[in-house]
Design a protein around this motif. Structure first.
Motif, short mmCIF file in Angstrom:
data_model
loop_
_atom_site.label_atom_id
_atom_site.label_comp_id
_atom_site.label_asym_id
_atom_site.label_seq_id
_atom_site.Cartn_x
_atom_site.Cartn_y
_atom_site.Cartn_z
N GLY A 75 5.71 61.00 56.78
CA GLY A 75 6.08 62.13 55.94
C GLY A 75 7.39 62.77 56.33
N GLU A 76 8.19 62.12 57.17
CA GLU A 76 9.47 62.69 57.60
C GLU A 76 10.60 62.09 56.78
N LEU A 77 11.56 62.89 56.36
CA LEU A 77 12.65 62.40 55.52
C LEU A 77 13.75 61.71 56.32
N ASP A 78 13.76 61.90 57.63
CA ASP A 78 14.75 61.23 58.46
C ASP A 78 14.42 59.74 58.55
N LYS A 79 15.20 58.99 59.31
CA LYS A 79 15.04 57.55 59.37
C LYS A 79 13.81 57.12 60.16
N LYS A 85 14.53 73.39 54.52
CA LYS A 85 14.60 74.29 53.38
C LYS A 85 14.77 73.52 52.08
N ASP A 86 15.05 72.22 52.20
CA ASP A 86 15.24 71.35 51.05
C ASP A 86 14.49 70.05 51.30
N PHE A 87 13.59 69.69 50.39
CA PHE A 87 12.83 68.46 50.52
C PHE A 87 13.23 67.45 49.44
N GLY A 88 14.40 67.64 48.87
CA GLY A 88 14.86 66.75 47.80
C GLY A 88 15.37 65.41 48.33
N SER A 89 15.66 64.51 47.40
CA SER A 89 16.10 63.16 47.77
C SER A 89 17.42 63.16 48.54
N SER A 90 18.21 64.23 48.41
CA SER A 90 19.47 64.30 49.15
C SER A 90 19.25 64.38 50.65
#
Length: 208
Positions: free
Chosen positions: A2-6, A38-43
């Motif tokens: 569930g982490e957006l990092d690599k 603060k932002d969970f978007g695809s960016s």
């Protein structure tokens, strides 16, 4: 997970990997903590979280002689509180009482309670009120110890510590604050029912 990092955060990944192989014996303090996004978007794919060096470690805010061992039981303070009072969903309290979902006072006896606070970052007065409700429901009376999670983004860090110390000072067991579990990151994995020993002399949290 569930982490957006690599990759997963290293501390969290190490805790998770241990449960896929050799289990770890002690809960150590992470050398770093991370701000909530603060932002969970695809960016944000592949973007690391903001990281800070851990400045406090495990804080044994109430120390007692000897080792205190018990099975782990607990959860998110805001959720446990709402189970008792039905503040967000009035029907929830009725259902929980009807089916005996919230542990009775006798079920907390001999346990090591783990408590942590949510992303709502409850104000100190609300924290104190929630703890009072749990106390009235017999949660604190006959425990073997308490471990308390790090507040998300270290919000109200010292205010919480003062309230926890005042709440538990009259009991005969140790209390450890700023442990890496719950809504703050990184987090370890706490298995319900696993025995944990608190040793204030060694400043150690060890699974039995």
């Amino acid at each position: 997970m569930g982490e957006l990092d690599k990759d997963m955060l290293p501390y969290t990944k190490a805790a998770f990997d241990h449960y896929m192989g050799k289990e770890f014996e002690t809960i150590e303090s992470s050398p770093y903590w991370y701000e909530e996004r603060k932002d969970f978007g695809s960016s944000q794919y592949g973007v690391p979280r903001v990281r800070h060096k851990e400045g406090y470690g495990h804080r044994f805010i109430i120390e007692k002689d000897g080792k205190f061992t018990g099975e782990l039981l607990g959860g998110c303070l805001e959720t446990l509180y709402d189970m008792c009072v039905g503040e967000r969903h009035p029907e929830e309290q009725k259902i929980i009482q009807q089916h005996g979902i919230f542990p009775a006072a006798r079920e907390w006896e001999g346990k090591v309670l783990f408590l942590e606070t949510s992303e709502s970052k409850s104000a100190p007065k609300k924290l104190e009120h929630m703890l009072t409700i749990l106390e009235k429901n017999g949660v604190f009376k006959n425990l073997q110890g308490v471990i308390l999670g790090k507040p998300q983004d270290e919000v109200y860090f010292f205010e919480y510590e003062e309230i926890y110390t005042r709440t538990f000072c009259g009991y005969k067991y140790p209390v450890v604050y700023n442990v890496n579990f719950g809504h703050a990151l990184p987090r370890t994995v706490l298995p319900y029912g696993r025995k944990l020993s608190i040793d204030c002399q060694r400043k150690e949290l060890r699974f039995v």
